[in-house]
Design an enzyme around this catalytic site. Sequence first.
Site, PDB file in Angstrom:
ATOM      1  CD  GLU A 149      -1.724   2.442   1.727  1.00  0.00           C
ATOM      2  OE1 GLU A 149      -1.232   3.256   1.031  1.00  0.00           O
ATOM      3  OE2 GLU A 149      -1.854   2.372   2.847  1.00  0.00           O
ATOM      4  CG  LEU A 150       3.904   0.713  -2.456  1.00  0.00           C
ATOM      5  CD1 LEU A 150       4.180   0.663  -3.657  1.00  0.00           C
ATOM      6  CD2 LEU A 150       4.090   0.803  -2.041  1.00  0.00           C
ATOM      7  CB  CYS A 176      -0.911   7.135   1.609  1.00  0.00           C
ATOM      8  SG  CYS A 176      -2.270   5.665   2.551  1.00  0.00           S
TER       9      CYS A 176
END
Length: 509
Positions: free
Chosen positions: A277-278, A311
Site C-alpha cells: 500500500e504505497l 496516503c
Amino acid sequence: MWRHLGVVARTGSNVNFSRMRGFSALVQDKALVDGAWVDSSNSKATFEVRNPANGAVIGKVPNMTVEDAQKAINAAKQAYESKEWRSLTAKDRSNLLKKWHKLIEEHSQEIAEIMTAESGKPINESKGEVAYGNAFVEWFAEEARRVYGEIVPSALPNREIIVMKQPIGVAALITPWNFPMAMITRKAGAALAAGCTVVVKPSEDTPLTALAVAKLAVDAGIPKGVINVVTTNKAAPIGDLFCKSPDVRGISFTGSTEVGKLLFRNSADGIKRICLELGGNAPFIVFDSANIEKAVDGAMASKFRNCGQTCVSANRFFVQDGVYDKFVEQLKKRVQALKIGDGQGCDVQIGPLINEMQFKKVSGFVEDARSKKANIILGGKPLTDQGELFYAPTIVTDVPPSAQLYSEEVFGPVVSIIRFRDEEEAVKKANDTRRGLAGYFYSENLQQVFRVAKRLEVGMVGVNEGIISAAEAPFGGVKESGVGREGSKHGIDDYVDIKYICMGNLKYD
C-alpha cells in the site's frame, strides 16, 4: 497529562509514567519476541522516541539488529508450526481476536494519548484512529470463520474437486508512522484470522503505539511468538532480511512507493506473497454541479486530517470555472479558522509534521511553487511560534505544471488548486500521474457520477465524500500505488494459499 512529560526514566520493563493517569503498563521500553519483552542483543542499544510538538523525549526502545529480527522470525515460525496456533480452529482464533478487540476498546484513551505524544496528531484524531484500527480487529475476528473453500462439480463421474484455503505461514508487517495503530491491526488482524503468525516492524517515529497494542494482544491470550514486534531505527537491513528469509512467506508494507519497489525487487527470488500500500497523489475534483458547501467539508476532512499526512489525502484540487471563485473563497475561510497547536489540546485540529525530513519536504514544495509564480493566497510559511515542526495550513492557486505541487504528493497541509474547463480536461489531468490510490469528486449530476467514477484510474473513489476508509471496504491502489487489498473480505487473500485436492477413483455404486 502528557504535556507535563519531559525525559522519562526507566523502571524495569516499562517506562516510568507514574505521574500519568495509571497506564504505565501499556508503555513498553522493550521489544516483543517469542512472548518475552526483550532488549537488543547489541549491548542493549536503544533509540529515543520524541514528541514532534515539542521535541521532548517520551521514551526509549531497543534498537534491534538483524540478529534480533531473525530470532523474531524463528519465534513466529515455531509458533506457526506449534499446536497452540496451527491446530486452533477458526472459532478459537476468532475468540482470541475478540478478546484483543475488547482490551483495545477498554484502553482506547490510553492508546490515543500514547499515539498523540509520539505522532503529534490531535487527540481527537488519535481517538478516532483507535476506533478505526480496532474495527479491523473486530472485522477479522468475524472473518476468521468465513475463510471458505469450495467443492467444484467435476466433469468425471468418479472424481471430486475440493478447494481449500490455508495460511501461508510467517508474515512480515512493515508499518508507517502516520497511522501507527490502524496499519498494524489492518494487517495483523487479517494475518492472524487466516492462521498466520507475524513479525511487525513499526516506524521508528511511533513504536510506542505498536508495543502498547502488542501488549494487549499478549494480555488477550494470543500465544507467544504469534505476534512479535521488532523496533529499530535502521530499517533497511531488517527489511532486507524479511525479503530474503525463506521462513518469511509474505510481506505487507505501507509506505513510500520508492521503498515498496525495493521490497518488491528484493522479494522476487523467494516469490513471496506481497501486499504493498504505497504513495498516492489523489485528485479532488469539484464540478460546476457540485454542492459547494459539501465539497468544502470534504476537502477539509480529506486534506487536513493528520496535518495532511495520509496516503489518501486530497493532493491536487481541480475546480471547474463556474464554481472556482466560490470554492476558493469558502475553503480559505475554513482553513483560516483551523486551530493549530500541540495535539494534546482537545480543540486542536492541526498538529506538527512528524519530523524534520517531512518539514523540509513540505516547505520545499511550497518554495518551489513560489519560485514558479504560483499564487500563495494563505499560509506558505513555518509557524515557529508553535514549534520547529509546525507549518501553516496553506492554499496555493495558479499552480503551473512544472511545480512539484502539481505532480508530486506533498504529504502535508498544503492545498494546490488548478482550474479546469470541462469534464474531459479534469479526468485527463487527474489521471496524469503514475500513482492511483484514491480519488475524490463532487457532482450532483448522476450520469457524470457514473462516468467519472469509472474513468478515474484509482483503487478507491470518494463521490461526494472526503473520508472513505472503512474496515468493510477493500483498501488499495492501482498503477504505482501498490498491489493487493487490505480490509474487507479480500483482506484475508494475501495471507492464504489456495490448495486444490483432486479425489479420484471414487465409487458411488
